[in-house]
Design a protein around this motif. Structure first.
Motif, PDB file in Angstrom:
ATOM      1  N   LYS A   1       0.724  -1.129   0.028  1.00 13.93           N
ATOM      2  CA  LYS A   1       0.039  -0.040  -0.056  1.00 13.93           C
ATOM      3  C   LYS A   1       0.953   1.557   0.026  1.00 13.93           C
ATOM      4  O   LYS A   1       0.613   2.149  -0.809  1.00 13.93           O
TER       5      LYS A   1
ATOM      6  N   LYS B   1       2.590   1.683  -3.319  1.00 12.64           N
ATOM      7  CA  LYS B   1       1.876   2.046  -4.509  1.00 12.64           C
ATOM      8  C   LYS B   1       1.509   3.615  -4.311  1.00 12.64           C
ATOM      9  O   LYS B   1       1.332   4.213  -5.360  1.00 12.64           O
ATOM     10  N   GLN B   2       1.345   4.083  -3.302  1.00 11.12           N
ATOM     11  CA  GLN B   2       1.275   5.421  -3.180  1.00 11.12           C
ATOM     12  C   GLN B   2       2.506   6.316  -3.636  1.00 11.12           C
ATOM     13  O   GLN B   2       2.413   7.547  -4.110  1.00 11.12           O
TER      14      GLN B   2
ATOM     15  N   PHE C   1     -10.980  11.031 -11.137  1.00 10.08           N
ATOM     16  CA  PHE C   1     -11.197   9.467 -10.611  1.00 10.08           C
ATOM     17  C   PHE C   1      -9.970   8.810  -9.903  1.00 10.08           C
ATOM     18  O   PHE C   1      -9.977   8.245  -8.977  1.00 10.08           O
ATOM     19  N   TRP C   2      -8.933   9.118 -11.079  1.00  9.57           N
ATOM     20  CA  TRP C   2      -7.747   8.350 -10.511  1.00  9.57           C
ATOM     21  C   TRP C   2      -7.087   8.970  -9.434  1.00  9.57           C
ATOM     22  O   TRP C   2      -6.390   8.598  -8.596  1.00  9.57           O
TER      23      TRP C   2
ATOM     24  N   LYS D   1      -8.741  10.437  -6.820  1.00  6.78           N
ATOM     25  CA  LYS D   1      -9.428  10.067  -5.609  1.00  6.78           C
ATOM     26  C   LYS D   1      -8.962   8.685  -5.585  1.00  6.78           C
ATOM     27  O   LYS D   1      -9.109   8.438  -4.175  1.00  6.78           O
ATOM     28  N   MET D   2      -8.579   7.778  -6.198  1.00  8.27           N
ATOM     29  CA  MET D   2      -8.515   6.378  -6.097  1.00  8.27           C
ATOM     30  C   MET D   2      -7.065   6.490  -5.377  1.00  8.27           C
ATOM     31  O   MET D   2      -6.706   5.376  -4.524  1.00  8.27           O
ATOM     32  N   TYR D   3      -6.276   7.430  -5.508  1.00  6.46           N
ATOM     33  CA  TYR D   3      -4.848   7.682  -4.751  1.00  6.46           C
ATOM     34  C   TYR D   3      -5.201   8.484  -3.500  1.00  6.46           C
ATOM     35  O   TYR D   3      -4.173   8.837  -2.742  1.00  6.46           O
ATOM     36  N   GLY D   4      -6.429   8.585  -3.005  1.00  6.10           N
ATOM     37  CA  GLY D   4      -6.646   9.211  -1.554  1.00  6.10           C
ATOM     38  C   GLY D   4      -6.728  10.815  -1.778  1.00  6.10           C
ATOM     39  O   GLY D   4      -7.067  11.356  -0.852  1.00  6.10           O
TER      40      GLY D   4
END
Ligand SMILES: Nc1ncnc2c1ncn2[C@@H]1O[C@H](COP(=O)(O)OP(=O)(O)O)[C@@H](O)[C@H]1O
Ligand SMILES: [Mg+2]
Lengths: 393, 310
Positions: free
Chosen positions: B70, B73-74, B97-98, B100-103
């Motif tokens: 995790k 990946k960040q 979208f992408w 937000k998918m990374y927070g």
């Protein structure tokens, strides 16, 4: 949280897809309008079917006249045509001038030969009603006869004993036996009648909702394969999001779109086609919740057991059609023979369909628990089975 | 930043990656050059934890890939080989979208998406659907999506395949400036010009093995006879060929049909004059002369006997 992002994204994508809108939202409304009005004759435009009944009875006695009057009088929308000869009745049937033929044999009565009911193909549901009517009538006659006998016996016994005739006892016994029959009658007549009492438009609104929500199983699976093909699935896996969350996201996305689709359909059929969805929207949404859940589960199954979009498309649309046919979404469940009705219970859409129609005519919450549990079970089982195969994305 | 030690991977008992070791420093731009099917994408998939590696170890920032996935990946941003975007959604919606998918929060994602659109030069097309974009524009958003969460390590898998030269130049410049601003870049390609332009250090991969790696200078030093002087003459005099071979700078001489001679040279220019002089002394007319300089392509050819794009 991430699952929800994926789900909302998916629902948005479906809403932007013109083909999906056409098939998932416009098509069912159109079909409801077409089938609902085309099958008015079979299903009944109002609350009851309109049936032309041809009757032949060689003998005209109190019993036969009575039953014919009953059939005509019950507000069943039955028109009785009396045939002079048996041959004439057969002619009518051949020419389809009557929907159902009824032969009351000579000496027909309570204990004698049963009436012969001959339905024309496609009119089986009407004949079913007539059959019920005749049986009810026979029961009623039996009751009256029984009651008379009771009174007579009681009276005879009492007078033989030299006692006074006890009217209270007779009344009591009479009331009891009549009550028994009346109660039976209620079960017998009212309950099946409930099923029949939705209009064809209502029936097909429920049927099309059940059928077209099922398409989400295919659409959801296709969206899964699409993400795999375009590698957005790999890209999702590269973000700090677990595989489970991604699967959950796809599941919720299908679930959400099924809701959007249903709400749109319900609104459209209500406002455009004047379909009455019953007095409890809450009950409708309750069943929709579990049905959407089942459908989203099925989308995982289709995704797991197909390899690409094309295959999901073929398997999905074939599956939907088979389920729709078996589950009463194309032909009314009422015309199904008993065996097929049992098979229909294996399809999730028939559970949704029968729940919707019973909500339309008014039903207890207690009657909705079983369909809800069945649909929930379908969803859970689907998730469970597909999780074995979808893990290795 | 990134360490690979003896990484291996097999698919269906066929070994695709045959023991790769690499070290990439923070702030570096590293090129991975290799023909189609060499294993570049497989290697990248393992680095970003998409597929498990069979043997060896991959560490990013000291963290073992596979264990602290995790966090890793960040840190990394991956530009996949294919356009991994939602075609019916707008460029902006894809980036949001992408992100937000990374927070990223909604607000932060919006601000960042605007920045990213500026970086890739498509700020004026934010609302356009991806499916209406040209190949080059799609590629640029594909890169943009990997930049949303400001990764420290940007891994690009053939980001310029099949696009117009203009978009390609734009992308190359974008990557160069990102690297100059401190982002570590791994750039994968089978176009040697791109890798030569962008990267200080380069590894050449073929059939799952690194066959050469080092700085551009290291690699050109490894080239023996990398510069080729192609001559077309009026007659092939055997004596002339023999004399050519004795010249100091000549590695080897290959005679080809049609009065053509390939003269492989150790070093360039100063020796060309020598060859011409020798020809005129031998009374040979040179119809045509072409100097093919050493590059990674020739190195690859020399190492494998094949061209990069065959
Ligand atoms: N999932 C897989 N299963 C089997 N073989 C694979 C798989 N992925 C890649 N390969 C094989 O591995 C080799 C390297 O592929 P790839 O990494 O895509 O090469 P490159 O990106 O350098 O073009 C190819 O021969 C390819 O067929
Ligand atoms: Mg590749």
């Amino acid at each position: 949280m991430k699952s929800l992002l994926i789900a909302v994204k998916d629902a948005k994508i479906h809403l932007k897809d013109r083909k999906a809108i056409l098939m998932m939202i416009l098509m069912p409304i159109l079909l409801t309008a077409i089938l609902g009005s085309a099958l008015k004759g079979v299903m009944g435009g109002g609350s009851m079917p309109e049936t032309v009944l041809g009757v032949y009875s060689p003998e005209s006695n109190a019993m036969t006249e009575n039953i014919i009057q009953t059939l005509e009088a019950e507000g069943l929308a039955i028109t009785v045509e009396r045939a002079g000869t048996e041959k004439q009745l057969m002619d009518w049937m051949e020419k389809k001038e009557v929907h159902v033929g009824l032969v009351l044999p000579e000496g027909w009565g309570v204990d004698t030969d049963r009436a012969v009911i001959i339905p024309i193909i496609g009119q089986e549901s009407s004949s079913l009603i007539i059959q019920q009517m005749i049986e009810t009538f026979a029961q009623m006659s039996q009751t009256i006869e029984h009651a008379t006998k009771t009174v007579m016996t009681e009276a005879a016994v009492m007078s033989a004993n030299g006692a006074e005739i006890d009217m209270a006892t007779i009344q009591y016994e009479l009331a009891e036996s009549v009550e028994k029959v009346v109660n039976e009658q209620k079960i017998y007549v009212i309950e099946p009648a409930k099923e029949e009492s939705v209009s064809s438009m209502q029936y097909y609104a429920a049927a099309m909702a059940a059928m077209f929500l099922l398409f989400n199983a295919m659409v959801g699976a296709k969206s899964f394969h699409q993400e795999r093909k375009t590698e957005t699935l790999s890209r999702l896996m590269m973000t700090p999001t677990s595989g489970h969350s991604i699967l959950a996201g796809k599941f919720i996305g299908t679930f959400l779109f099924a809701w959007v689709q249903f709400l749109f359909f319900m609104g459209a059929t209500h406002y455009l086609l004047q379909v009455d969805w019953g007095s409890s929207n809450l009950q409708v949404f309750f069943i929709t919740f579990f049905y959407s859940f089942a459908v989203a589960g099925l989308s995982m199954i289709v995704a797991a057991f197909t390899t690409d979009e094309k295959m999901a498309d073929v398997v999905g649309s074939m599956g939907v059609q088979v389920l729709a046919l078996l589950g009463g979404s194309m032909l009314p469940l009422a015309v199904f023979p008993e065996a097929l009705r049992k098979i229909a219970m294996l399809t999730p859409n028939s559970w949704a369909l029968t729940s919707f129609t019973s909500i339309m005519t008014g039903t207890d919450w207690s009657a909705l628990w079983l369909p809800a549990i069945v649909l929930f079970g379908v969803g859970i089982l689907s998730i469970f089975i597909s999780s074995f195969r979808l893990r290795a994305v | 930043m990134l360490t690979l030690s003896n990484v291996k991977k097999s698919f269906d008992s066929r070994e695709i990656i045959k023991g790769v070791s690499l070290q990439i420093e923070r702030g570096e731009s590293f090129g991975l050059l290799g023909p189609n099917g060499a294993g570049k994408s497989t290697l990248i998939s393992m680095i970003c934890g998409l597929i498990p590696y069979g043997a060896g170890e991959i560490r990013i920032d000291g963290k073992v890939v596979g264990k602290q996935l995790k966090e890793i990946k960040q840190i990394i941003g991956v530009v996949p080989q294919d356009i991994a975007l939602y075609p019916s959604m707008s460029a902006m919606d894809n980036l949001l979208f992408w992100g937000k998918m990374y927070g990223l929060s909604g607000k932060a994602a919006k601000i960042r998406a605007q920045e990213v659109l500026e970086i890739v030069g498509l700020a004026d097309r934010a609302k356009g659907r991806i499916e209406t974009f040209s190949g080059g524009m799609k590629r640029r958003i594909n890169i943009g999506a990997a930049l949303m969460h400001r990764p420290q390590l940007l891994i690009m898998d053939e980001p310029t395949v099949g696009i117009d030269p203009q978009s390609r130049n734009h992308i190359l410049e974008t990557v160069k400036s990102l690297n100059e601003q401190g982002m570590t870049v791994i750039y994968t390609s089978h176009y040697m010009e791109e890798v030569e332009y962008l990267c200080k250090r380069i590894a050449i991969i073929d059939e799952g093995k690194l066959i050469a790696s080092g700085t551009k200078k290291d690699l050109s030093n490894r080239l023996a006879g990398g510069t080729v002087l192609k001559l077309t003459v009026d007659s092939l005099h055997p004596l002339f060929i023999e004399e050519l071979k004795t010249l100091n700078s000549v590695e080897k001489v290959i005679v080809k049909p049609g009065e053509e001679i390939d003269v492989h040279l150790h070093s360039k220019m100063e020796m060309v004059a020598e060859v011409i002089l020798l020809a005129s002394r031998s009374g040979i007319h040179i119809h045509n002369m072409q100097l093919q300089e050493a590059n990674l392509e020739t190195l690859f050819l020399q190492l494998t006997g094949r061209t990069l794009r065959e």
